[in-house]
Design a protein around this motif. Structure first.
Motif, PDB file in Angstrom:
ATOM      1  N   VAL A 149       0.858  -1.182   0.000  1.00 45.61           N
ATOM      2  CA  VAL A 149       0.000   0.000   0.000  1.00 45.61           C
ATOM      3  C   VAL A 149       0.895   1.233   0.000  1.00 45.61           C
ATOM      4  CG1 VAL A 149      -1.771   1.284   1.246  1.00 45.61           C
ATOM      5  CG2 VAL A 149      -1.817  -1.218   1.230  1.00 45.61           C
ATOM      6  N   VAL A 150       0.745   2.057  -1.022  1.00 46.77           N
ATOM      7  CA  VAL A 150       1.534   3.283  -1.142  1.00 46.77           C
ATOM      8  C   VAL A 150       0.589   4.464  -1.013  1.00 46.77           C
ATOM      9  CG1 VAL A 150       3.147   4.605  -2.527  1.00 46.77           C
ATOM     10  CG2 VAL A 150       3.150   2.110  -2.670  1.00 46.77           C
ATOM     11  N   GLU A 151       0.906   5.389  -0.122  1.00 49.99           N
ATOM     12  CA  GLU A 151       0.094   6.572   0.098  1.00 49.99           C
ATOM     13  C   GLU A 151       0.862   7.821  -0.289  1.00 49.99           C
ATOM     14  OE1 GLU A 151      -0.889   6.452   4.199  1.00 49.99           O
ATOM     15  OE2 GLU A 151      -2.392   4.866   3.984  1.00 49.99           O
ATOM     16  N   LEU A 152       0.125   8.814  -0.784  1.00 44.35           N
ATOM     17  CA  LEU A 152       0.710  10.099  -1.179  1.00 44.35           C
ATOM     18  C   LEU A 152       0.177  11.189  -0.269  1.00 44.35           C
ATOM     19  CD1 LEU A 152       2.316  11.970  -3.084  1.00 44.35           C
ATOM     20  CD2 LEU A 152       0.280  12.047  -4.554  1.00 44.35           C
ATOM     21  N   ASP A 153       1.089  11.948   0.336  1.00 44.19           N
ATOM     22  CA  ASP A 153       0.730  13.090   1.175  1.00 44.19           C
ATOM     23  C   ASP A 153       1.258  14.347   0.495  1.00 44.19           C
ATOM     24  OD1 ASP A 153       0.123  14.914   3.086  1.00 44.19           O
ATOM     25  OD2 ASP A 153       1.413  14.065   4.654  1.00 44.19           O
ATOM     26  N   ASP A 154       0.402  14.976  -0.304  1.00 46.71           N
ATOM     27  CA  ASP A 154       0.790  16.161  -1.072  1.00 46.71           C
ATOM     28  C   ASP A 154       0.417  17.404  -0.276  1.00 46.71           C
ATOM     29  OD1 ASP A 154       1.381  18.103  -2.867  1.00 46.71           O
ATOM     30  OD2 ASP A 154       0.133  17.328  -4.494  1.00 46.71           O
ATOM     31  N   ARG A 155       1.436  18.095   0.218  1.00 45.94           N
ATOM     32  CA  ARG A 155       1.223  19.291   1.025  1.00 45.94           C
ATOM     33  C   ARG A 155       1.491  20.577   0.252  1.00 45.94           C
ATOM     34  NH1 ARG A 155       4.558  17.101   6.398  1.00 45.94           N
ATOM     35  NH2 ARG A 155       3.372  15.146   6.627  1.00 45.94           N
ATOM     36  N   LEU A 156       1.645  20.436  -1.064  1.00 55.39           N
ATOM     37  CA  LEU A 156       1.927  21.614  -1.887  1.00 55.39           C
ATOM     38  C   LEU A 156       0.659  22.295  -2.365  1.00 55.39           C
ATOM     39  CD1 LEU A 156       4.874  20.300  -4.094  1.00 55.39           C
ATOM     40  CD2 LEU A 156       5.013  21.732  -2.063  1.00 55.39           C
ATOM     41  N   GLY A 157      -0.329  21.510  -2.722  1.00 54.21           N
ATOM     42  CA  GLY A 157      -1.533  22.081  -3.302  1.00 54.21           C
ATOM     43  C   GLY A 157      -1.242  22.657  -4.676  1.00 54.21           C
ATOM     44  N   ALA A 158      -1.671  23.878  -4.909  1.00 53.94           N
ATOM     45  CA  ALA A 158      -1.451  24.530  -6.207  1.00 53.94           C
ATOM     46  C   ALA A 158      -0.090  25.204  -6.298  1.00 53.94           C
ATOM     47  CB  ALA A 158      -2.561  25.554  -6.465  1.00 53.94           C
ATOM     48  N   ASP A 159       0.640  25.259  -5.208  1.00 50.16           N
ATOM     49  CA  ASP A 159       1.958  25.897  -5.187  1.00 50.16           C
ATOM     50  C   ASP A 159       2.995  24.906  -5.696  1.00 50.16           C
ATOM     51  OD1 ASP A 159       4.050  27.599  -4.779  1.00 50.16           O
ATOM     52  OD2 ASP A 159       4.192  27.230  -2.624  1.00 50.16           O
ATOM     53  N   LEU A 160       3.429  25.080  -6.940  1.00 50.16           N
ATOM     54  CA  LEU A 160       4.345  24.132  -7.568  1.00 50.16           C
ATOM     55  C   LEU A 160       5.642  24.826  -7.964  1.00 50.16           C
ATOM     56  CD1 LEU A 160       1.905  22.134  -9.873  1.00 50.16           C
ATOM     57  CD2 LEU A 160       2.852  21.425  -7.672  1.00 50.16           C
ATOM     58  N   PRO A 161       6.779  24.124  -7.836  1.00 54.47           N
ATOM     59  CA  PRO A 161       8.066  24.699  -8.248  1.00 54.47           C
ATOM     60  C   PRO A 161       8.221  24.643  -9.761  1.00 54.47           C
ATOM     61  CG  PRO A 161       8.381  22.460  -7.481  1.00 54.47           C
ATOM     62  CD  PRO A 161       6.923  22.792  -7.272  1.00 54.47           C
ATOM     63  N   ALA A 185       4.190   2.057   2.226  1.00 53.42           N
ATOM     64  CA  ALA A 185       5.138   3.116   1.889  1.00 53.42           C
ATOM     65  C   ALA A 185       4.376   4.426   1.798  1.00 53.42           C
ATOM     66  CB  ALA A 185       5.859   2.829   0.577  1.00 53.42           C
ATOM     67  N   THR A 186       5.063   5.500   2.104  1.00 54.82           N
ATOM     68  CA  THR A 186       4.447   6.824   2.095  1.00 54.82           C
ATOM     69  C   THR A 186       5.347   7.799   1.344  1.00 54.82           C
ATOM     70  OG1 THR A 186       3.435   6.401   4.252  1.00 54.82           O
ATOM     71  CG2 THR A 186       3.504   8.687   3.507  1.00 54.82           C
ATOM     72  N   VAL A 187       4.721   8.602   0.481  1.00 54.03           N
ATOM     73  CA  VAL A 187       5.425   9.648  -0.247  1.00 54.03           C
ATOM     74  C   VAL A 187       4.877  10.983   0.223  1.00 54.03           C
ATOM     75  CG1 VAL A 187       5.959  10.633  -2.499  1.00 54.03           C
ATOM     76  CG2 VAL A 187       5.728   8.147  -2.243  1.00 54.03           C
ATOM     77  N   VAL A 188       5.749  11.832   0.752  1.00 52.21           N
ATOM     78  CA  VAL A 188       5.356  13.149   1.258  1.00 52.21           C
ATOM     79  C   VAL A 188       6.067  14.214   0.429  1.00 52.21           C
ATOM     80  CG1 VAL A 188       5.291  14.692   3.255  1.00 52.21           C
ATOM     81  CG2 VAL A 188       5.087  12.211   3.579  1.00 52.21           C
ATOM     82  N   VAL A 189       5.290  15.162  -0.082  1.00 53.86           N
ATOM     83  CA  VAL A 189       5.845  16.277  -0.847  1.00 53.86           C
ATOM     84  C   VAL A 189       5.456  17.554  -0.127  1.00 53.86           C
ATOM     85  CG1 VAL A 189       6.023  17.368  -3.094  1.00 53.86           C
ATOM     86  CG2 VAL A 189       5.479  14.945  -2.944  1.00 53.86           C
ATOM     87  N   ALA A 190       6.445  18.360   0.246  1.00 54.39           N
ATOM     88  CA  ALA A 190       6.176  19.576   1.009  1.00 54.39           C
ATOM     89  C   ALA A 190       7.199  20.636   0.643  1.00 54.39           C
ATOM     90  CB  ALA A 190       6.209  19.289   2.512  1.00 54.39           C
ATOM     91  N   ARG A 191       6.898  21.848   1.082  1.00 53.76           N
ATOM     92  CA  ARG A 191       7.820  22.957   0.876  1.00 53.76           C
ATOM     93  C   ARG A 191       8.370  23.400   2.219  1.00 53.76           C
ATOM     94  NH1 ARG A 191       6.962  28.509  -2.731  1.00 53.76           N
ATOM     95  NH2 ARG A 191       9.031  29.402  -2.262  1.00 53.76           N
ATOM     96  N   ASP A 192       9.699  23.605   2.254  1.00 49.21           N
ATOM     97  CA  ASP A 192      10.357  24.070   3.469  1.00 49.21           C
ATOM     98  C   ASP A 192      11.195  25.293   3.098  1.00 49.21           C
ATOM     99  OD1 ASP A 192      11.527  24.471   5.895  1.00 49.21           O
ATOM    100  OD2 ASP A 192      12.813  22.687   5.825  1.00 49.21           O
ATOM    101  N   GLY A 193      10.614  26.475   3.229  1.00 49.04           N
ATOM    102  CA  GLY A 193      11.321  27.688   2.838  1.00 49.04           C
ATOM    103  C   GLY A 193      11.540  27.733   1.331  1.00 49.04           C
ATOM    104  N   ASP A 194      12.805  27.769   0.933  1.00 47.54           N
ATOM    105  CA  ASP A 194      13.157  27.814  -0.481  1.00 47.54           C
ATOM    106  C   ASP A 194      13.494  26.441  -1.035  1.00 47.54           C
ATOM    107  OD1 ASP A 194      12.833  30.556  -0.536  1.00 47.54           O
ATOM    108  OD2 ASP A 194      14.926  30.954   0.024  1.00 47.54           O
TER     109      ASP A 194
END
Length: 388
Positions: free
Chosen positions: A281-293, A321-330
């Motif tokens: 089981v693979v989970e995605l935790d997308d914390r970016l939303g519409a803010d994309l690099p 497994a877990t995939v987390v995408v987030a922004r930390d400053g720059d």
């Protein structure tokens, strides 16, 4: 100008070998010999002496034919002939063009020491012999001749420095091209590894599971076959897209296959869904939303996640497994964790993990991998705005 190319590794202009060999001979001969004949006739020089003077002028000019193969001995021979000619009437003959060409040629061809010794001995010997023979030369003539010799050496040094600089620049360009081609080969290998190795490894895993469950659990075997079909189609599309991208195909011609050479973060859900199933089981935790690099950062993050999940499937025997995408400053922070048995010893030097490190390093980011018997954590920190 279309269709023409410029080879910047070659010299801008290089005269044919015959020009550099014969032009100095011809110029020296035409300047020295006719002028010596005319001056001998004008000063009523005795025929035997005039013939000797003409012979010395012609010999010094013709000696330049050997300057390419033997620049050192040639300048020594011409210097000796020129020194002898100073004491043979008529006095004040034509300029020693052959000696000038010999000096310049010797310096350019690397026989600088030959030229310095030969000219120095010839000039000093001429001064000493003139004193012994009570031959008086005007100080202005001596100074002008000395200045002329110095100018010849300066011209030779200038040409030699210019040629050496051009050769160094060509060598630098060749090395730069070699490095660029090596980087391009590495990039192509990395792209093909990403679109081939991952799909093929998944197909291998799914096919093994399907064969194992074919008789006992046909529904799960059917699920495995369905996943194989999806993975093979997706992998084929990606291969076509990468090859088209590497060939430089543009939108001017219709393309029958989808072009996906640069996957983005929007495709992470499909990647996660494709890796889920058959006990994982693979989970995605997308914390970016519409803010994309920018696109480059998204592509690198996607490829790191793809490689990390492939390692989970192939090596860790994980259940979650877990995939987390987030922004930390720059920075964009991608974290992939699993509860498997960890990455095998020595795997950090293999192509996939090395490719993840290279991708993050190319953008100025960092990659940290922590693995144990209780699971693996991969953390990629990528600059939000990569340096251009």
């Amino acid at each position: 100008m279309s269709g023409q190319t410029w080879d910047e590794t070659g010299p801008r202009f290089r005269p044919p070998p015959g020009v550099t060999l014969f032009v100095p001979v011809v110029v020296a001969f035409l300047v020295q010999v006719p002028a010596t004949i005319a001056l001998s006739w004008w000063t009523r020089t005795p025929v035997p002496v005039a013939a000797l003077s003409v012979a010395l002028a012609a010999a010094s000019a013709l000696a330049l034919l050997a300057a390419r193969r033997w620049p050192g001995p040639t300048v020594a021979f011409v210097a000796a002939l020129t020194a002898i000619d100073l004491f043979v009437p008529p006095e004040g003959g034509p300029p020693a063009v052959a000696l000038a060409f010999a000096i310049i040629g010797a310096v350019v061809r690397g026989a600088r020491l030959w030229a310095l010794i030969a000219v120095g001995i010839g000039w000093l010997g001429a001064i000493v012999v003139a004193g012994l023979m009570d031959v008086s030369w005007h100080p202005f003539r001596i100074a002008l001749a000395t200045l002329g010799l110095a100018v010849c050496f300066a011209i030779g040094e200038g040409i030699r420095a210019r040629l050496q600089g051009a050769a160094q620049r060509r060598a630098q360009l060749v090395e730069r091209r070699r490095v660029t081609e090596q980087e391009e080969r590495a990039r192509i290998a990395r792209e093909l590894h990403d679109v081939l190795a991952h799909s093929l490894s998944q197909i291998a895993v799914q096919s093994g599971v399907g064969l194992h469950l074919f008789d006992r659990e046909p529904e799960r075997a059917r699920e495995a076959l369905s996943n194989i079909r999806t993975l093979s189609a997706t992998g084929l599309d990606e291969v076509r897209g990468v090859l088209s991208f590497l060939r430089g195909d543009d939108g001017g011609a219709p393309v029958t296959a989808p072009l996906t050479p640069q996957p983005q973060l929007a495709e992470l859900p499909a990647l996660v869904s494709g890796r889920s199933g058959l006990g994982l089981v693979v989970e995605l935790d997308d914390r970016l939303g519409a803010d994309l690099p920018p696109s480059a950062t998204q592509t690198a993050a996607y490829r790191v996640a793809q490689e990390a999940l492939t390692n989970v499937v192939r090596h860790s025997a994980a259940a979650r497994a877990t995939v987390v995408v987030a922004r930390d400053g720059d920075e964009l922070v991608l974290t992939v964790t699993d509860d498997g048995a960890g990455i095998p010893s020595g795997a950090s030097e293999r192509g996939g993990l090395r490719g993840m490190r290279e991708r993050t390093a190319l953008l100025g980011g960092s990659l940290a991998i922590e693995t144990s018997t209780h699971g693996t954590t991969v953390v990629a920190r990528l600059p939000w705005e990569p340096a251009s």
